[in-house]
Write a protein that holds these residues in place. Structure first.
Motif, short mmCIF file in Angstrom:
data_model
loop_
_atom_site.label_atom_id
_atom_site.label_comp_id
_atom_site.label_asym_id
_atom_site.label_seq_id
_atom_site.Cartn_x
_atom_site.Cartn_y
_atom_site.Cartn_z
N SER A 98 0.78 -1.18 0.04
CA SER A 98 0.12 -0.08 0.00
C SER A 98 0.75 1.26 0.06
O SER A 98 0.48 2.22 -0.27
CB SER A 98 -0.94 0.26 1.31
N GLN A 131 -1.02 2.89 -3.73
CA GLN A 131 -1.98 3.37 -2.47
C GLN A 131 -3.31 2.40 -2.75
O GLN A 131 -4.05 1.92 -1.79
CB GLN A 131 -2.16 4.67 -2.57
N ASP A 132 -4.03 2.66 -3.97
CA ASP A 132 -5.33 2.17 -4.23
C ASP A 132 -5.52 0.99 -4.67
O ASP A 132 -6.72 0.51 -5.33
CB ASP A 132 -5.85 3.36 -5.01
N SER A 133 -4.45 0.31 -5.14
CA SER A 133 -4.51 -1.12 -6.07
C SER A 133 -4.82 -2.25 -5.08
O SER A 133 -3.76 -2.78 -4.52
CB SER A 133 -3.33 -1.19 -6.72
N THR A 169 -8.45 -0.75 2.45
CA THR A 169 -9.20 0.14 1.56
C THR A 169 -10.44 0.40 2.10
O THR A 169 -11.23 0.95 1.34
CB THR A 169 -9.20 -0.33 0.24
#
Lengths: 337, 337, 337
Positions: free
Chosen positions: B138, B142-144, B202
């Motif tokens: 992360s 970050q968003d994967s 997330t």
């Protein structure tokens, strides 16, 4: 170390440490490496069938250490290719060794005096490569002795350590052999060098760097010359290894009672008798141009390992294995004597 | 999650989340991992023949997750070696498991109560490793969600996922088996953990991190204990997997009409009956020191796959294959019951 | 290049260079790649047995170039997973190709007109991928032509170059075949593209980038269409290769005297007759849904190479090999006509 100082070797050590490997020593390294590849069984035929795979294999023999240490340090394994001069030089030598009219280069370089000089020069590059690996590792991991040893070893003996994958490029797959399972002499001497230079770097070894370089280089060159001239592959460390093995690893084995433990061990993967075929060619001495059809070694070696790996495979297989085992003993004797 | 709060488990969850793995839990992880290696067929013999390859294999069992996630994130796979304390601890345990006089450590640790405790503690480290992988991913991505899951999974189940290459170190090559083809229980539970922790990270999963850690750890430990005690390897997810499989993947198969689809599927690579041999040893329960000669499983398994891979290989091969197939069924039953 | 300018193609070249690959061309690439996987022998059965390994293999077919070039540049090979949209699109296509009710997608896409359009669109993505690789390499290694070529090639033909390891995911291991040993047409055309774009990038090739893109793309698409329609796999470079081979590599071979050299060579690993099976499916044309039992090609191909690799294996093996060789000739003819 005052002995060195007294013997006026200090200057010599400084001179050695100041040498550059390019172009002469690098050239020798490429010649010896590509010749080692050429002496593998089946490679001559490959060089006619698929020049590109042959070239790629040669590059792995020449730059394997840089590729492997790059992978281990998460630095681009493609980096050696960026040094165009060296790649072109290695490619030229690859071409001459494999496709030179009348086989000129190979025939010359395979003569004993030339082989002696070239192999000696190649051993000199080993010192530089191991030292380079240790320095490279010490930048990222200042205090980690283990990482320094690993990277120094990988850089110095990369070609041997990635042999399985280098063979895969040529369509050959021998999972039952690798340098960790049974170290060849060059791999072992490189490991020892990596340990020594790492100890020196972390000041555990009270020696100056250029003195250690001199000692290590001279030891390597002399030993290599001895191996080439006498054709003997008796390891200079056989005794130490045997002692270490018997002290540490032969202890409580219940299975070792049935056969004498020393006859089965390969202390650190070495048994002092049969050098493995893939060792960057440093133990192959006087033989000339083995054609793929005249060397049953690998084939039988493969079978033997299959038999070892699968003890319950059935009698017929075992009988065949027994026969080929004998063959292999024969051919490996022929090879090194 | 108020249920947890009401049950006063919140404090316990915080306590768990604050635990450090070193030295006790790490030690348990190393002991269980090295014992798992030792219980592979042929490894005892290897440990006498080539201690170095055995040590290297052990390190891959212990630090495989870090090596694999390093490779996937382009961070140095050599990094675990830089943590000298842990490497020395793992090496000490490797030595004691394989070469301890009178086999003391192994004999003790293989006793049911000890094995139970050690395996339970190893399961605790799984939570930390998966979480570590998700956090590591992360930072860069970050968003994967997918990258987080992959790295968490790799870090938690690395030893199993790189089993093919770990075996190669030992001279064993079984291309027909891998954890992607047929997941073992530990690999599967790690994947589920990686998905859960990634969803939590997330914020798709409305749970606090320390609560999830508690739930996941307790589930793992309890389940592991159940498997060890009962010797059963019925997957707790077998039903869910079966439903998913039948809904999504068994649809329009023309070939599934000839045989019942459920008898052939291994939903997500699992069939709930035969755990694969290489699972970091987590499913092996009561058996003691299998010698390489008494376990025909791998040999016959290999042959079976060869036969599968080459349907036209000729009758003799097929007959042999048929025989060994039966043998394998027998031995795999013996193994898990 | 004034010819292009005069023909009013300049605008077209600019238009092409400004195109984005997502979503239409990427979709075509995924469809053709996953179909190529599906047409490998044994994959349909795998898709029922182990959907996860099948999905993973598909992703390697779709994103192999990015994974390989990432590894070579020490950039995270996991990066393609971070592009969620593309991964989801590829996964959706994987699902539809393998598990769609009544096999709708595959049956449609396998029809000649659709296959023609999809393959053409896939060829367009090749230009973008090669160019992307060259640009990526030129950032780190400004002046290194060789690195640019290598990365451009890896990015454009990654799926083929890592075929050995992609097969390993599926439990298949064919060490005797790889794209370096014998290049398939797509691999070769990608290498040529990588050379051209690298030369253009370093200004050795006096062409504007968008003109080169137009020329390369049109050449690829037209050639691909020709191969699909005629079913012929005659390489457009066969003559050049043959000349290069005879000039450079057939020189002093003593072994080439016994058999005509041209009948044995595969200039740069290509013999213009038998395209290898693993080429991202670009040469497979009219055949429909090969079941694993009806394609003995791979089996016999395997044996042939075994026989090649071990010329001394004994007579029985050779006889068997001779038989299967004939079989293979038959089946490979069947395949490409």
């Amino acid at each position: 170390m005052d002995v060195i100082g007294m013997l006026n070797l200090d200057e010599m050590a400084h001179g050695l440490a100041g040498m550059t490997m390019f172009p002469y020593f690098d050239t020798a390294h490429y010649v010896v490496s590509v010749m080692a590849l050429r002496e593998q069984s089946g490679v001559l035929e490959l060089s006619r069938r698929s020049p590109f795979a042959c070239w790629f294999s040669s590059m792995l023999f020449c730059f394997g250490g840089a590729v492997l240490s790059g992978l281990m340090m998460a630095e681009p394994p493609i980096a050696p290719l960026s040094n165009s001069t060296n790649v072109l030089l290695a490619s030229l030598i690859w071409y001459l060794v494999f496709y030179c009219p009348w086989d000129l280069l190979y025939s010359c370089a395979a003569l004993l005096p030339f082989r002696l000089v070239l192999s000696g020069m190649k051993e000199v590059t080993r010192t530089w490569k191991v030292l380079g690996g240790v320095s490279q590792a010490s930048i990222k991991y200042q205090d980690s002795l283990l990482v320094m040893i690993a990277i120094g070893w990988a850089k110095g003996a990369g070609g041997g350590l990635i042999a399985n994958f280098e063979q895969l490029v040529r369509g050959v797959w021998k999972p039952e052999t690798n340098e960790l399972l049974k170290m060849s002499y060059p791999t072992k001497i490189t490991l020892i060098g990596a340990v020594m230079f790492s100890l020196q770097h972390t000041s555990y070894l009270p020696l100056q760097k250029h003195h250690l370089m001199l000692i290590y280089t001279v030891f390597n060159v002399v030993n290599k010359a001895r191996i080439i001239i006498t054709g003997s592959s008796t390891s200079p460390f056989a005794l130490v290894e045997s002692v270490i093995y018997k002290t540490l690893f032969a202890g409580s084995s219940s299975s070792s009672s049935s056969s004498s433990s020393s006859s089965r061990y390969t202390a650190m993967g070495f048994d002092g008798k049969k050098p493995v075929a893939i060792d960057n060619g440093n133990t192959s001495t006087n033989k000339k141009k083995p054609s793929s059809s005249s060397t049953p070694t690998n084939e039988s070696g493969e079978r033997r390992s299959q038999a070892l790996a699968s003890p319950t495979r059935g009698k017929r297989e075992d009988q065949r294995s027994a026969k080929t085992k004998e063959q292999e003993e024969d051919s490996s004797c022929k090879k090194t004597d």
